[in-house]
Design a protein around this motif. Structure first.
Motif, PDB file in Angstrom:
ATOM      1  N   VAL A 197      44.433  99.881  28.503  1.00  0.00           N
ATOM      2  CA  VAL A 197      44.500  99.205  29.794  1.00  0.00           C
ATOM      3  C   VAL A 197      45.430  99.969  30.736  1.00  0.00           C
ATOM      4  CG1 VAL A 197      45.222  97.077  30.962  1.00  0.00           C
ATOM      5  CG2 VAL A 197      44.069  96.965  28.738  1.00  0.00           C
ATOM      6  N   ALA A 198      44.919 100.305  31.902  1.00  0.00           N
ATOM      7  CA  ALA A 198      45.759 100.924  32.933  1.00  0.00           C
ATOM      8  C   ALA A 198      46.543  99.815  33.637  1.00  0.00           C
ATOM      9  CB  ALA A 198      44.896 101.666  33.937  1.00  0.00           C
ATOM     10  N   TYR A 199      47.765 100.118  34.022  1.00  0.00           N
ATOM     11  CA  TYR A 199      48.582  99.121  34.707  1.00  0.00           C
ATOM     12  C   TYR A 199      49.457  99.800  35.744  1.00  0.00           C
ATOM     13  CZ  TYR A 199      51.660 100.713  30.929  1.00  0.00           C
ATOM     14  OH  TYR A 199      52.368 101.481  30.047  1.00  0.00           O
ATOM     15  N   ASP A 200      49.847  99.007  36.714  1.00  0.00           N
ATOM     16  CA  ASP A 200      50.765  99.442  37.757  1.00  0.00           C
ATOM     17  C   ASP A 200      52.150  98.951  37.357  1.00  0.00           C
ATOM     18  OD1 ASP A 200      51.998 100.207  40.150  1.00  0.00           O
ATOM     19  OD2 ASP A 200      51.308  98.430  41.229  1.00  0.00           O
ATOM     20  N   GLU A 201      53.019  99.885  36.980  1.00  0.00           N
ATOM     21  CA  GLU A 201      54.380  99.529  36.574  1.00  0.00           C
ATOM     22  C   GLU A 201      55.299  99.586  37.785  1.00  0.00           C
ATOM     23  OE1 GLU A 201      57.811 100.799  33.330  1.00  0.00           O
ATOM     24  OE2 GLU A 201      55.965 101.972  33.459  1.00  0.00           O
ATOM     25  N   ARG A 202      56.056  98.507  37.973  1.00  0.00           N
ATOM     26  CA  ARG A 202      56.958  98.416  39.114  1.00  0.00           C
ATOM     27  C   ARG A 202      58.377  98.186  38.607  1.00  0.00           C
ATOM     28  NH1 ARG A 202      54.786  94.495  43.418  1.00  0.00           N
ATOM     29  NH2 ARG A 202      56.170  95.775  44.688  1.00  0.00           N
ATOM     30  N   ASP A 203      59.314  98.984  39.088  1.00  0.00           N
ATOM     31  CA  ASP A 203      60.715  98.899  38.680  1.00  0.00           C
ATOM     32  C   ASP A 203      61.380  97.722  39.391  1.00  0.00           C
ATOM     33  OD1 ASP A 203      63.380  99.193  38.038  1.00  0.00           O
ATOM     34  OD2 ASP A 203      63.559 101.230  38.819  1.00  0.00           O
ATOM     35  N   ALA A 204      61.738  96.710  38.623  1.00  0.00           N
ATOM     36  CA  ALA A 204      62.320  95.482  39.167  1.00  0.00           C
ATOM     37  C   ALA A 204      63.841  95.475  39.081  1.00  0.00           C
ATOM     38  CB  ALA A 204      61.745  94.275  38.439  1.00  0.00           C
ATOM     39  N   SER A 205      64.456  96.645  39.124  1.00  0.00           N
ATOM     40  CA  SER A 205      65.913  96.730  39.031  1.00  0.00           C
ATOM     41  C   SER A 205      66.623  96.114  40.229  1.00  0.00           C
ATOM     42  CB  SER A 205      66.351  98.186  38.880  1.00  0.00           C
ATOM     43  OG  SER A 205      65.870  98.712  37.669  1.00  0.00           O
ATOM     44  N   GLY A 206      65.950  96.058  41.348  1.00  0.00           N
ATOM     45  CA  GLY A 206      66.584  95.466  42.521  1.00  0.00           C
ATOM     46  C   GLY A 206      65.738  95.626  43.762  1.00  0.00           C
ATOM     47  N   GLY A 207      66.286  95.204  44.872  1.00  0.00           N
ATOM     48  CA  GLY A 207      65.637  95.382  46.161  1.00  0.00           C
ATOM     49  C   GLY A 207      64.378  94.564  46.337  1.00  0.00           C
ATOM     50  N   ALA A 208      63.496  95.085  47.168  1.00  0.00           N
ATOM     51  CA  ALA A 208      62.272  94.383  47.549  1.00  0.00           C
ATOM     52  C   ALA A 208      61.342  94.141  46.363  1.00  0.00           C
ATOM     53  CB  ALA A 208      61.549  95.159  48.641  1.00  0.00           C
ATOM     54  N   VAL A 209      61.312  95.069  45.422  1.00  0.00           N
ATOM     55  CA  VAL A 209      60.430  94.897  44.257  1.00  0.00           C
ATOM     56  C   VAL A 209      60.895  93.704  43.430  1.00  0.00           C
ATOM     57  CG1 VAL A 209      59.561  95.952  42.126  1.00  0.00           C
ATOM     58  CG2 VAL A 209      59.744  97.321  44.204  1.00  0.00           C
ATOM     59  N   ARG A 210      62.194  93.591  43.203  1.00  0.00           N
ATOM     60  CA  ARG A 210      62.725  92.453  42.449  1.00  0.00           C
ATOM     61  C   ARG A 210      62.446  91.146  43.190  1.00  0.00           C
ATOM     62  NH1 ARG A 210      65.617  90.731  38.347  1.00  0.00           N
ATOM     63  NH2 ARG A 210      67.199  89.132  38.558  1.00  0.00           N
ATOM     64  N   GLU A 211      62.634  91.147  44.497  1.00  0.00           N
ATOM     65  CA  GLU A 211      62.363  89.948  45.299  1.00  0.00           C
ATOM     66  C   GLU A 211      60.894  89.553  45.196  1.00  0.00           C
ATOM     67  OE1 GLU A 211      64.613  87.924  46.698  1.00  0.00           O
ATOM     68  OE2 GLU A 211      66.110  89.266  45.813  1.00  0.00           O
ATOM     69  N   ASP A 212      60.004  90.536  45.210  1.00  0.00           N
ATOM     70  CA  ASP A 212      58.571  90.274  45.051  1.00  0.00           C
ATOM     71  C   ASP A 212      58.298  89.650  43.691  1.00  0.00           C
ATOM     72  OD1 ASP A 212      55.780  90.351  45.648  1.00  0.00           O
ATOM     73  OD2 ASP A 212      55.603  92.283  44.610  1.00  0.00           O
ATOM     74  N   MET A 213      58.899  90.209  42.644  1.00  0.00           N
ATOM     75  CA  MET A 213      58.720  89.670  41.294  1.00  0.00           C
ATOM     76  C   MET A 213      59.192  88.222  41.235  1.00  0.00           C
ATOM     77  SD  MET A 213      60.460  90.784  37.656  1.00  0.00           S
ATOM     78  CE  MET A 213      61.979  89.858  37.937  1.00  0.00           C
ATOM     79  N   LEU A 214      60.375  87.940  41.764  1.00  0.00           N
ATOM     80  CA  LEU A 214      60.925  86.581  41.735  1.00  0.00           C
ATOM     81  C   LEU A 214      60.021  85.597  42.469  1.00  0.00           C
ATOM     82  CD1 LEU A 214      64.699  87.379  42.369  1.00  0.00           C
ATOM     83  CD2 LEU A 214      63.664  86.622  40.222  1.00  0.00           C
ATOM     84  N   ALA A 215      59.523  86.008  43.628  1.00  0.00           N
ATOM     85  CA  ALA A 215      58.662  85.127  44.414  1.00  0.00           C
ATOM     86  C   ALA A 215      57.349  84.844  43.697  1.00  0.00           C
ATOM     87  CB  ALA A 215      58.395  85.749  45.783  1.00  0.00           C
ATOM     88  N   ARG A 216      56.764  85.862  43.124  1.00  0.00           N
ATOM     89  CA  ARG A 216      55.448  85.715  42.492  1.00  0.00           C
ATOM     90  C   ARG A 216      55.507  85.052  41.127  1.00  0.00           C
ATOM     91  NH1 ARG A 216      52.681  91.262  42.485  1.00  0.00           N
ATOM     92  NH2 ARG A 216      50.981  90.016  41.649  1.00  0.00           N
ATOM     93  N   SER A 217      56.662  85.102  40.467  1.00  0.00           N
ATOM     94  CA  SER A 217      56.784  84.526  39.122  1.00  0.00           C
ATOM     95  C   SER A 217      57.518  83.184  39.142  1.00  0.00           C
ATOM     96  CB  SER A 217      57.514  85.502  38.200  1.00  0.00           C
ATOM     97  OG  SER A 217      58.866  85.649  38.606  1.00  0.00           O
ATOM     98  N   ASN A 218      57.626  82.580  40.299  1.00  0.00           N
ATOM     99  CA  ASN A 218      58.326  81.300  40.441  1.00  0.00           C
ATOM    100  C   ASN A 218      59.769  81.382  39.985  1.00  0.00           C
ATOM    101  OD1 ASN A 218      56.159  79.765  41.555  1.00  0.00           O
ATOM    102  ND2 ASN A 218      55.234  79.741  39.528  1.00  0.00           N
ATOM    103  N   GLY A 219      60.431  82.489  40.337  1.00  0.00           N
ATOM    104  CA  GLY A 219      61.856  82.636  40.081  1.00  0.00           C
ATOM    105  C   GLY A 219      62.239  83.137  38.705  1.00  0.00           C
ATOM    106  N   ARG A 220      61.291  83.554  37.902  1.00  0.00           N
ATOM    107  CA  ARG A 220      61.637  84.078  36.570  1.00  0.00           C
ATOM    108  C   ARG A 220      62.362  85.408  36.742  1.00  0.00           C
ATOM    109  NH1 ARG A 220      56.785  83.072  32.347  1.00  0.00           N
ATOM    110  NH2 ARG A 220      58.398  83.758  30.887  1.00  0.00           N
ATOM    111  N   THR A 221      63.521  85.514  36.120  1.00  0.00           N
ATOM    112  CA  THR A 221      64.384  86.681  36.311  1.00  0.00           C
ATOM    113  C   THR A 221      64.294  87.702  35.191  1.00  0.00           C
ATOM    114  OG1 THR A 221      66.243  85.531  35.269  1.00  0.00           O
ATOM    115  CG2 THR A 221      66.047  85.351  37.675  1.00  0.00           C
ATOM    116  N   THR A 222      63.645  87.345  34.096  1.00  0.00           N
ATOM    117  CA  THR A 222      63.559  88.267  32.967  1.00  0.00           C
ATOM    118  C   THR A 222      62.410  89.250  33.162  1.00  0.00           C
ATOM    119  OG1 THR A 222      62.146  86.736  31.743  1.00  0.00           O
ATOM    120  CG2 THR A 222      64.533  86.607  31.346  1.00  0.00           C
ATOM    121  N   VAL A 223      62.512  90.374  32.480  1.00  0.00           N
ATOM    122  CA  VAL A 223      61.426  91.356  32.491  1.00  0.00           C
ATOM    123  C   VAL A 223      60.960  91.576  31.068  1.00  0.00           C
ATOM    124  CG1 VAL A 223      62.063  92.544  34.611  1.00  0.00           C
ATOM    125  CG2 VAL A 223      63.097  93.290  32.478  1.00  0.00           C
ATOM    126  N   PRO A 224      59.703  91.931  30.909  1.00  0.00           N
ATOM    127  CA  PRO A 224      58.728  92.164  31.960  1.00  0.00           C
ATOM    128  C   PRO A 224      58.179  90.853  32.515  1.00  0.00           C
ATOM    129  CG  PRO A 224      57.645  92.379  29.852  1.00  0.00           C
ATOM    130  CD  PRO A 224      59.116  92.122  29.563  1.00  0.00           C
TER     131      PRO A 224
END
Length: 87
Positions: free
Chosen positions: A28-55
């Motif tokens: 399976v091909a996937y788009d990996e996004r670094d959630a260490s901080g910034g806008a990518v982390r904010e996107d992850m938090l918004a889309r996952s209903n505030g889940r802070t753990t990775v992946p």
């Protein structure tokens, strides 16, 4: 249909590695996004209903959760249909 898979990760995360290995083994091909901080982390938090753990993993825009959730889908025989778009 080929699934669009996004996975939010951090460097040296063992759970991220496990999830990516499962997807790699399935070819399976996937788009990996670094959630260490910034806008990518904010996107992850918004889309996952505030889940802070990775992946945090999304298949065709649907939030499936983290590594354990991905392996639970696999164990239940639900991951392949989800990836094929036949769920």
């Amino acid at each position: 249909m080929i699934a669009k898979v996004e996975i939010f990760t951090k460097f040296a995360c063992p759970f991220c590695y496990r999830a990516k290995t499962l997807l790699d083994n399935k070819g399976v091909a996937y788009d990996e996004r670094d959630a260490s901080g910034g806008a990518v982390r904010e996107d992850m938090l918004a889309r996952s209903n505030g889940r802070t753990t990775v992946p945090q993993i999304f298949i065709n825009g649907h939030h499936v959760g983290g590594c354990d959730d991905l392996f639970d889908l696999e164990a239940a025989g639900k991951l392949d249909p989800l990836l094929a778009g036949t769920d």
